[in-house]
Design an enzyme around this catalytic site. Structure first.
Site, PDB file in Angstrom:
ATOM      1  CD  GLU A  92      -9.244   4.306  -1.439  1.00  0.00           C
ATOM      2  OE1 GLU A  92     -10.210   3.789  -0.844  1.00  0.00           O
ATOM      3  OE2 GLU A  92      -8.052   4.847  -1.162  1.00  0.00           O
ATOM      4  CG  ASP A 140      -2.270   0.406   0.922  1.00  0.00           C
ATOM      5  OD1 ASP A 140      -2.316   1.542   0.528  1.00  0.00           O
ATOM      6  OD2 ASP A 140      -3.359  -0.269   1.536  1.00  0.00           O
ATOM      7  CG  ASP A 180      -4.703   5.669   0.985  1.00  0.00           C
ATOM      8  OD1 ASP A 180      -5.773   4.715   1.149  1.00  0.00           O
ATOM      9  OD2 ASP A 180      -4.962   6.596   1.589  1.00  0.00           O
ATOM     10  CG  HIS A 208      -9.112  -1.672   4.340  1.00  0.00           C
ATOM     11  ND1 HIS A 208      -8.998  -1.868   3.061  1.00  0.00           N
ATOM     12  CD2 HIS A 208      -8.768  -0.344   4.823  1.00  0.00           C
ATOM     13  CE1 HIS A 208      -8.482  -0.495   2.617  1.00  0.00           C
ATOM     14  NE2 HIS A 208      -8.292   0.109   3.586  1.00  0.00           N
ATOM     15  CG  ASP A 209     -11.430   1.496   3.474  1.00  0.00           C
ATOM     16  OD1 ASP A 209     -11.318   1.623   4.524  1.00  0.00           O
ATOM     17  OD2 ASP A 209     -10.738   2.146   2.454  1.00  0.00           O
TER      18      ASP A 209
HETATM   19  C1  NOJ Z   1      -8.604   4.843   2.123  1.00  0.00           C
HETATM   20  C2  NOJ Z   1      -8.178   4.074   2.713  1.00  0.00           C
HETATM   21  O1  NOJ Z   1      -8.621   2.648   2.115  1.00  0.00           O
HETATM   22  C3  NOJ Z   1      -8.978   3.977   4.087  1.00  0.00           C
HETATM   23  O2  NOJ Z   1      -8.881   2.965   5.176  1.00  0.00           O
HETATM   24  C4  NOJ Z   1      -7.972   5.184   4.711  1.00  0.00           C
HETATM   25  O3  NOJ Z   1      -9.050   5.499   5.991  1.00  0.00           O
HETATM   26  C5  NOJ Z   1      -8.140   6.230   3.884  1.00  0.00           C
HETATM   27  N1  NOJ Z   1      -7.805   6.060   2.460  1.00  0.00           N
HETATM   28  C6  NOJ Z   1      -7.256   7.564   4.439  1.00  0.00           C
HETATM   29  O4  NOJ Z   1      -5.945   6.806   4.324  1.00  0.00           O
END
Ligand code: NOJ
Length: 558
Positions: free
Chosen positions: A254, A98, A199, A327-328
């Site tokens: 992302e 990451d 990210d 994970h989000d």
């Molecule tokens: C996206 C990540 O996947 C998430 O878990 C994170 O809180 C935010 N970006 C900030 O880095």
């Protein structure tokens, strides 16, 4: 066919905190991951994406990095990381790290320096502004509730943080900062890692002048001014020239708020930026006008529209990433399937639906077991900063109804995906011998890896089969997508075509049986059923005009 290994791969995401604890401190770690590599190899995954393992004060579980070239103590050491990389490579798997460079931690040395004085050499690595009329420089809200600005007493200015106040945004306008980031990336790639998941990489360029969101609200969503900003492609092309193009790696960005026309730039075929991006459009289908926590039911019609749009618009121009959770996001089977009566069937159906689309599929840890969302009665049992900030703003400060907000957390909260992986039926699901940092989902005795690997009909083995099929049939990777049965209210169906071959994918998204009539040129009678989620007994006739609840079937027509 523009053949690439990263198109043919299946990626498995590890959220290290919750994967496997090797030393009994209740927190997953790198040694824990190493102990499970054979499990991943048996599943058949090609690439492991590791959520951040760098030094971090853990305000956002590692997405707040204080040292990009060191490992978080709780997770282990650099030697452990090197060992993980070596052992992955020995098994023929790759490692994607990451990369979190929209922001750092406020405890990163750059920020520690930057906040000391206005003329500190690192000041300009971050985004500082004086206040306006005794308030924040603009009205943007952060992703984690509240203002996106924090006042810093030392120098009397505000700094921007699109996430928590411990995640100050880096100033990509500064060429020296960019160079430091590229050097750090090269350092990792020279070590032999195989790629980066970047990210929120489409947030790195902010609009000139940082204008307030219009409408005059004190605090408002300013996404138009920092998502896909004016210089983002310039920065990514520079990063590509300076770093990415020098290695045979895989990159995925992302990109919240990216449209398909943005995507064909980020993930363009010429390879001048990234290989692919994560879209959020399908993840937003159950959000109302007030955003994520304003939950509304998603509709199959919308899912068809969004998924098909991304398939069509990127055909020949770019490449899709395919995911239904991470994970989000809440657990896929709880969100798009049925986590009760049809948990197994619907988990397999969703996997079929996703893995047969065109793009690179991502599996999130525990998805292959059909892990589900969790219901903690007590807000204190949740860990996620996003949940706690939102709860404080809405309930404690805003007076909104506690149980309504808890219901939204049950459906959308990120901790749904972060409960420890359920390895077996021993205490704490075999994740740790200590006390887990986040409680284990109480359904672990029913849902766990030991059970799954002992049952040839499990979700786990179904994924194994799907992954094997991908290695066997080019058409799964390279075939062109077409939506069929567009108006059907229960079935999501599509075809894939490569040369003279056609794949027909039929998936029932409901708990009722579903009758269908295929277009006239598709004849299943002579087709080969290459995978399906209901056992077909010897001599049994499969009904070619009806799907069972959550049934999925894939036919190959020659
Ligand atoms: C996206 C990540 O996947 C998430 O878990 C994170 O809180 C935010 N970006 C900030 O880095």
């Amino acid at each position: 066919m523009d053949k690439k290994w990263w198109k043919e791969s299946v990626v498995y995401q590890i959220y290290p905190r919750s994967f496997m604890d090797s030393n009994g401190d209740g927190i997953g770690d790198i040694r824990g991951i190493i102990s499970k590599l054979d499990y991943l190899k048996d599943l058949g995954v090609d690439v492991v994406w590791l959520s951040p393992v760098y030094k971090s004060p853990n305000d956002d579980n590692g997405y707040d990095i204080s040292d990009y070239q060191n490992i978080m103590d709780e997770f282990g050491t650099m030697e452990d990381l090197d060992e993980l990389l070596k052992q992955l490579h020995e098994r023929g798997m790759k490692l994607m790290m990451d990369l979190v460079v929209n922001h750092s931690s406020d405890e990163h040395q750059w920020f520690v320096e930057a906040r000391k004085s206005k003329d500190n050499p690192y000041r300009d690595y971050y985004i500082w502004r004086p206040g306006k009329d005794g308030r924040e420089p603009n009205n943007w809200t952060s992703f984690f509730s509240g203002s996106a600005w924090e006042y810093d007493e030392v120098t009397g200015e505000y700094y921007l943080h699109l996430f928590s106040k411990k995640q100050p945004d880096l100033n990509w306008e500064n060429p020296e900062l960019r160079k430091e980031i590229y050097d750090m990336m090269k350092w990792w790639l020279d070590k032999g890692i195989d790629g980066f998941r970047m990210d929120v990489i489409n947030l790195i360029s902010k609009a000139e002048g940082l204008p307030s969101a219009p409408g005059g609200k004190r605090y408002d969503w300013g996404g138009d001014y920092f998502m896909n900003g004016p210089r983002v492609h310039e920065y990514l092309q520079e990063m590509n020239r300076e770093v990415l193009s020098k290695f045979d790696i895989m990159t995925v960005g992302e990109c919240p708020g990216a449209s398909t026309s943005d995507a064909v730039k980020y993930a363009n075929n010429e390879g001048t930026e990234l290989n692919m991006i994560f879209t959020f459009e399908h993840m937003d289908l159950d959000s109302g006008p007030d955003g994520k926590w304003n939950v509304k039911p998603w509709k199959l019609r919308d899912l068809k529209e969004v998924m098909s749009k991304w398939q069509y618009k990127l055909e020949g121009n770019g490449w899709n990433s395919l995911y239904l959770n991470n994970h989000d996001q809440p657990r896929m089977v709880s969100r798009f399937g049925n986590d009760k009566e049809y948990r197994v069937e619907s988990a397999k159906m969703l996997a079929t639906f996703l893995h047969m689309m065109k793009g690179t599929p991502y599996i999130y840890q525990g998805e292959e077991l059909g892990m589900t969302n969790v219901h903690f009665e007590n807000i204190e049992d949740y860990n996620d900063i996003e949940i706690h900030n939102m709860y404080r703003e809405k309930v404690l400060e805003g007076g909104e109804d506690h149980s309504e907000i808890m219901d939204a957390i049950y459906v959308k909260g990120r901790d749904n995906a972060r409960t420890p992986v359920q390895w077996d039926s021993s205490p704490n699901a075999g994740f740790t011998t200590g006390t887990p940092w986040l409680k284990v989902n109480p359904n672990f005795q029913k849902i766990n890896a030991a059970k799954a690997t002992a049952d040839s009909d499990s979700i786990y083995y179904y994924y194994q089969k799907l992954i094997n099929l991908r290695k066997q049939y080019d058409i799964i990777v390279y075939g062109k997508y077409d939506l069929i049965l567009e108006e059907h209210e229960q079935i999501f169906a599509y075809t894939r075509v490569l040369e003279n071959k056609k794949l027909v994918v039929l998936t029932n998204f409901t708990g009722e049986s579903a009758a269908f009539n295929l277009p006239e040129d598709i004849h299943l009678e002579s087709a080969e059923l290459i995978i399906g989620n209901y056992q077909v007994r010897e001599g049994e006739m499969v009904d070619l005009s009806k799907l069972k609840p959550y049934e999925a079937r894939v036919y190959l027509l020659k």
